[in-house]
Design a protein around this motif. Structure first.
Motif, PDB file in Angstrom:
ATOM      1  N   CYS A   1      14.044  13.190 -31.554  1.00 48.57           N
ATOM      2  CA  CYS A   1      13.029  12.213 -31.183  1.00 48.57           C
ATOM      3  C   CYS A   1      12.320  11.707 -32.444  1.00 48.57           C
ATOM      4  CB  CYS A   1      12.022  12.849 -30.213  1.00 48.57           C
ATOM      5  SG  CYS A   1      10.702  11.765 -29.702  1.00 48.57           S
ATOM      6  N   ASP A   2      12.187  10.379 -32.539  1.00 46.07           N
ATOM      7  CA  ASP A   2      11.472   9.790 -33.678  1.00 46.07           C
ATOM      8  C   ASP A   2      10.459   8.750 -33.211  1.00 46.07           C
ATOM      9  OD1 ASP A   2      13.235   7.940 -32.752  1.00 46.07           O
ATOM     10  OD2 ASP A   2      14.121   7.456 -34.699  1.00 46.07           O
ATOM     11  N   ILE A   3       9.934   8.938 -32.011  1.00 46.71           N
ATOM     12  CA  ILE A   3       8.980   7.996 -31.428  1.00 46.71           C
ATOM     13  C   ILE A   3       7.566   8.360 -31.889  1.00 46.71           C
ATOM     14  CG2 ILE A   3       8.135   7.025 -29.252  1.00 46.71           C
ATOM     15  CD1 ILE A   3      10.763   7.916 -27.986  1.00 46.71           C
ATOM     16  N   ARG A   4       6.788   7.357 -32.184  1.00 44.50           N
ATOM     17  CA  ARG A   4       5.395   7.602 -32.556  1.00 44.50           C
ATOM     18  C   ARG A   4       4.640   8.192 -31.361  1.00 44.50           C
ATOM     19  NH1 ARG A   4       2.657   2.627 -35.544  1.00 44.50           N
ATOM     20  NH2 ARG A   4       1.146   4.328 -35.836  1.00 44.50           N
ATOM     21  N   PRO A   5       3.736   9.128 -31.616  1.00 42.87           N
ATOM     22  CA  PRO A   5       3.106   9.502 -32.910  1.00 42.87           C
ATOM     23  C   PRO A   5       3.838  10.569 -33.710  1.00 42.87           C
ATOM     24  CG  PRO A   5       2.033  10.652 -31.117  1.00 42.87           C
ATOM     25  CD  PRO A   5       3.073   9.793 -30.476  1.00 42.87           C
ATOM     26  N   CYS A   6       5.123  10.829 -33.414  1.00 47.90           N
ATOM     27  CA  CYS A   6       5.854  11.796 -34.230  1.00 47.90           C
ATOM     28  C   CYS A   6       6.006  11.223 -35.649  1.00 47.90           C
ATOM     29  CB  CYS A   6       7.222  12.069 -33.618  1.00 47.90           C
ATOM     30  SG  CYS A   6       7.150  12.781 -31.951  1.00 47.90           S
ATOM     31  N   PRO A   7       5.643  11.974 -36.692  1.00 51.80           N
ATOM     32  CA  PRO A   7       5.684  11.440 -38.060  1.00 51.80           C
ATOM     33  C   PRO A   7       7.104  11.221 -38.573  1.00 51.80           C
ATOM     34  CG  PRO A   7       5.110  13.759 -38.092  1.00 51.80           C
ATOM     35  CD  PRO A   7       5.135  13.353 -36.654  1.00 51.80           C
ATOM     36  N   ASN A   8       8.057  11.961 -38.052  1.00 45.83           N
ATOM     37  CA  ASN A   8       9.449  11.831 -38.466  1.00 45.83           C
ATOM     38  C   ASN A   8      10.354  12.276 -37.313  1.00 45.83           C
ATOM     39  OD1 ASN A   8       9.160  14.630 -38.484  1.00 45.83           O
ATOM     40  ND2 ASN A   8       8.800  14.695 -40.683  1.00 45.83           N
ATOM     41  N   THR A   9      11.641  12.328 -37.577  1.00 47.43           N
ATOM     42  CA  THR A   9      12.574  12.769 -36.532  1.00 47.43           C
ATOM     43  C   THR A   9      12.432  14.268 -36.309  1.00 47.43           C
ATOM     44  OG1 THR A   9      14.137  11.032 -37.150  1.00 47.43           O
ATOM     45  CG2 THR A   9      14.997  12.865 -35.853  1.00 47.43           C
ATOM     46  N   VAL A  10      12.158  14.625 -35.063  1.00 45.08           N
ATOM     47  CA  VAL A  10      11.941  16.038 -34.724  1.00 45.08           C
ATOM     48  C   VAL A  10      12.993  16.486 -33.723  1.00 45.08           C
ATOM     49  CG1 VAL A  10       9.462  15.891 -35.168  1.00 45.08           C
ATOM     50  CG2 VAL A  10      10.329  15.449 -32.871  1.00 45.08           C
ATOM     51  N   ASP A  11      13.249  17.768 -33.718  1.00 44.38           N
ATOM     52  CA  ASP A  11      14.187  18.364 -32.763  1.00 44.38           C
ATOM     53  C   ASP A  11      13.414  18.909 -31.570  1.00 44.38           C
ATOM     54  OD1 ASP A  11      16.256  17.815 -34.497  1.00 44.38           O
ATOM     55  OD2 ASP A  11      16.129  19.781 -35.484  1.00 44.38           O
ATOM     56  N   CYS A  12      13.893  18.553 -30.360  1.00 46.61           N
ATOM     57  CA  CYS A  12      13.272  19.040 -29.125  1.00 46.61           C
ATOM     58  C   CYS A  12      14.329  19.777 -28.308  1.00 46.61           C
ATOM     59  CB  CYS A  12      12.683  17.890 -28.317  1.00 46.61           C
ATOM     60  SG  CYS A  12      11.326  17.017 -29.156  1.00 46.61           S
ATOM     61  N   TYR A  13      13.901  20.881 -27.698  1.00 37.20           N
ATOM     62  CA  TYR A  13      14.831  21.763 -26.993  1.00 37.20           C
ATOM     63  C   TYR A  13      14.502  21.773 -25.492  1.00 37.20           C
ATOM     64  CZ  TYR A  13      15.585  23.321 -31.767  1.00 37.20           C
ATOM     65  OH  TYR A  13      15.848  23.359 -33.130  1.00 37.20           O
ATOM     66  N   ILE A  14      15.546  21.657 -24.702  1.00 34.56           N
ATOM     67  CA  ILE A  14      15.412  21.666 -23.241  1.00 34.56           C
ATOM     68  C   ILE A  14      15.717  23.070 -22.735  1.00 34.56           C
ATOM     69  CG2 ILE A  14      16.300  20.687 -21.088  1.00 34.56           C
ATOM     70  CD1 ILE A  14      17.021  18.179 -22.670  1.00 34.56           C
ATOM     71  N   SER A  15      14.896  23.557 -21.851  1.00 34.94           N
ATOM     72  CA  SER A  15      15.068  24.924 -21.343  1.00 34.94           C
ATOM     73  C   SER A  15      16.185  24.988 -20.300  1.00 34.94           C
ATOM     74  CB  SER A  15      13.771  25.408 -20.707  1.00 34.94           C
ATOM     75  OG  SER A  15      13.445  24.635 -19.569  1.00 34.94           O
ATOM     76  N   LYS A  16      16.926  26.075 -20.301  1.00 34.06           N
ATOM     77  CA  LYS A  16      17.996  26.376 -19.347  1.00 34.06           C
ATOM     78  C   LYS A  16      18.945  25.190 -19.116  1.00 34.06           C
ATOM     79  CE  LYS A  16      14.747  27.608 -16.507  1.00 34.06           C
ATOM     80  NZ  LYS A  16      13.953  28.068 -15.339  1.00 34.06           N
ATOM     81  N   PRO A  17      19.521  24.637 -20.150  1.00 33.67           N
ATOM     82  CA  PRO A  17      20.368  23.436 -19.973  1.00 33.67           C
ATOM     83  C   PRO A  17      21.645  23.714 -19.186  1.00 33.67           C
ATOM     84  CG  PRO A  17      20.540  24.249 -22.224  1.00 33.67           C
ATOM     85  CD  PRO A  17      19.456  25.049 -21.565  1.00 33.67           C
ATOM     86  N   THR A  18      22.266  24.891 -19.396  1.00 37.79           N
ATOM     87  CA  THR A  18      23.515  25.192 -18.685  1.00 37.79           C
ATOM     88  C   THR A  18      23.282  25.318 -17.189  1.00 37.79           C
ATOM     89  OG1 THR A  18      24.329  26.378 -20.638  1.00 37.79           O
ATOM     90  CG2 THR A  18      25.461  26.780 -18.546  1.00 37.79           C
ATOM     91  N   GLU A  19      22.236  26.028 -16.818  1.00 37.65           N
ATOM     92  CA  GLU A  19      21.917  26.199 -15.397  1.00 37.65           C
ATOM     93  C   GLU A  19      21.580  24.855 -14.747  1.00 37.65           C
ATOM     94  OE1 GLU A  19      19.250  29.292 -12.692  1.00 37.65           O
ATOM     95  OE2 GLU A  19      18.692  28.873 -14.761  1.00 37.65           O
ATOM     96  N   LYS A  20      20.836  24.039 -15.450  1.00 41.61           N
ATOM     97  CA  LYS A  20      20.490  22.718 -14.919  1.00 41.61           C
ATOM     98  C   LYS A  20      21.723  21.843 -14.767  1.00 41.61           C
ATOM     99  CE  LYS A  20      15.727  22.591 -16.611  1.00 41.61           C
ATOM    100  NZ  LYS A  20      14.747  21.959 -17.533  1.00 41.61           N
ATOM    101  N   MET A  21      22.651  21.941 -15.717  1.00 44.30           N
ATOM    102  CA  MET A  21      23.850  21.123 -15.649  1.00 44.30           C
ATOM    103  C   MET A  21      24.720  21.529 -14.469  1.00 44.30           C
ATOM    104  SD  MET A  21      26.655  20.320 -18.641  1.00 44.30           S
ATOM    105  CE  MET A  21      25.351  19.778 -19.727  1.00 44.30           C
ATOM    106  N   ILE A  22      24.788  22.829 -14.178  1.00 36.57           N
ATOM    107  CA  ILE A  22      25.587  23.297 -13.041  1.00 36.57           C
ATOM    108  C   ILE A  22      25.059  22.697 -11.738  1.00 36.57           C
ATOM    109  CG2 ILE A  22      26.179  25.325 -11.665  1.00 36.57           C
ATOM    110  CD1 ILE A  22      26.306  26.915 -14.289  1.00 36.57           C
ATOM    111  N   PHE A  23      23.749  22.785 -11.554  1.00 37.12           N
ATOM    112  CA  PHE A  23      23.168  22.228 -10.334  1.00 37.12           C
ATOM    113  C   PHE A  23      23.250  20.705 -10.317  1.00 37.12           C
ATOM    114  CE2 PHE A  23      21.345  26.432  -9.861  1.00 37.12           C
ATOM    115  CZ  PHE A  23      21.372  26.599  -8.483  1.00 37.12           C
TER     116      PHE A  23
END
Length: 263
Positions: free
Chosen positions: A157-179
């Motif tokens: 993500c590099d959208i303001r007010p983020c000062p630069n490109t940041v990494d964001c993590y989604i919780s339980k992605p495998t379980e969410k993808m299965i459902f």
């Protein structure tokens, strides 16, 4: 959220559905509604709190979450279930209208208010078309909003007010993808069932009209044939009746000529 009303609606529609329609109700109730209530709702319950970015900039995490998840999966699924089930109310309302009309006139106007014929058949077909259309619209909406049917582990993500490109993590992605795949598959199955029921009813109605028209045509031909035979018999009888008086004087005249020859 209470799903009792939706359950009652599906149970009421089940009485007026075909065999394929009852399978659709079972799929919606068991594989979509119960799965949503028992598992999926809990998985996405704290999705915003569990969304983490590697920066402490105030507002950056909220803006990134809103960018990647403009609408929550779970709320969009809830809206989909409600909208897809809503056209079934048309059938229930139409049957109720027929029953109230019979009570108002205090006489039997229909062989069975819940029988799929005439206007009720049209209402049933319209409800199937609407349900199929809504399913397709929501699938396209899911695909457009989330760039496909997938849940990434990491988003940048590099959208303001983020000062630069940041990494964001989604919780339980495998379980969410299965459902996610499971609910998309059941949605596709419902589309197939709706189209199958629509084709079945149209073919059944067309065949019924064809047989009725063919039977009527055969009946008219047999009536014309019987009328022709009766007319022919009457004409023959009338001909015999007219010939006997004309021949009688001739026979009498011949006998007289033979008895009293001219001189």
């Amino acid at each position: 959220m209470s799903w009792g009303f939706l359950r009652d609606v599906l149970s009421g529609v089940n009485k007026y559905s075909t065999g394929i329609g009852r399978i659709w109700v079972a799929v919606v109730f068991i594989f979509r509604l119960l799965v949503y209530m028992a598992a999926a709702e809990n998985i996405w319950k704290y999705e915003h709190d569990e969304f983490e970015c590697n920066i402490e900039q105030p507002g950056c995490e909220n803006v990134c979450f809103d960018h990647f998840f403009p609408v929550s999966h779970i709320r969009l699924w809830a809206l989909q279930l409600i909208v897809v089930s809503a056209p079934s109310l048309l059938v229930v309302f139409h049957v109720a209208y027929r029953e109230n009309r019979e009570k108002h006139h205090n006489q039997k106007l229909y062989r069975n208010p819940g029988e799929r014929d005439g206007g009720l058949l049209c209402t049933y077909l319209i409800s199937l078309i609407l349900k199929t259309g809504f399913e397709i619209v929501f699938l396209v909406l899911f695909y457009k909003l989330y760039n496909g049917f997938k849940v990434p582990r990491l988003v940048k993500c590099d959208i303001r007010p983020c000062p630069n490109t940041v990494d964001c993590y989604i919780s339980k992605p495998t379980e969410k993808m299965i459902f996610l795949y499971f609910l998309v598959a059941t949605s596709c199955l419902c589309i197939v069932l709706n189209l199958s029921e629509l084709s079945y009813l149209i073919c059944k109605y067309s065949l019924k009209r064809y047989l009725k028209r063919h039977k009527k045509h055969q009946g008219s031909k047999s009536d014309c044939h019987e009328l022709g035979i009766i007319g022919h018999r009457r004409a023959a009888a009338t001909g015999r009746f007219h010939s006997s008086p004309s021949s009688l004087p001739l026979n009498i005249q011949d006998e007289r000529e033979r008895s009293f020859p001219l001189t």
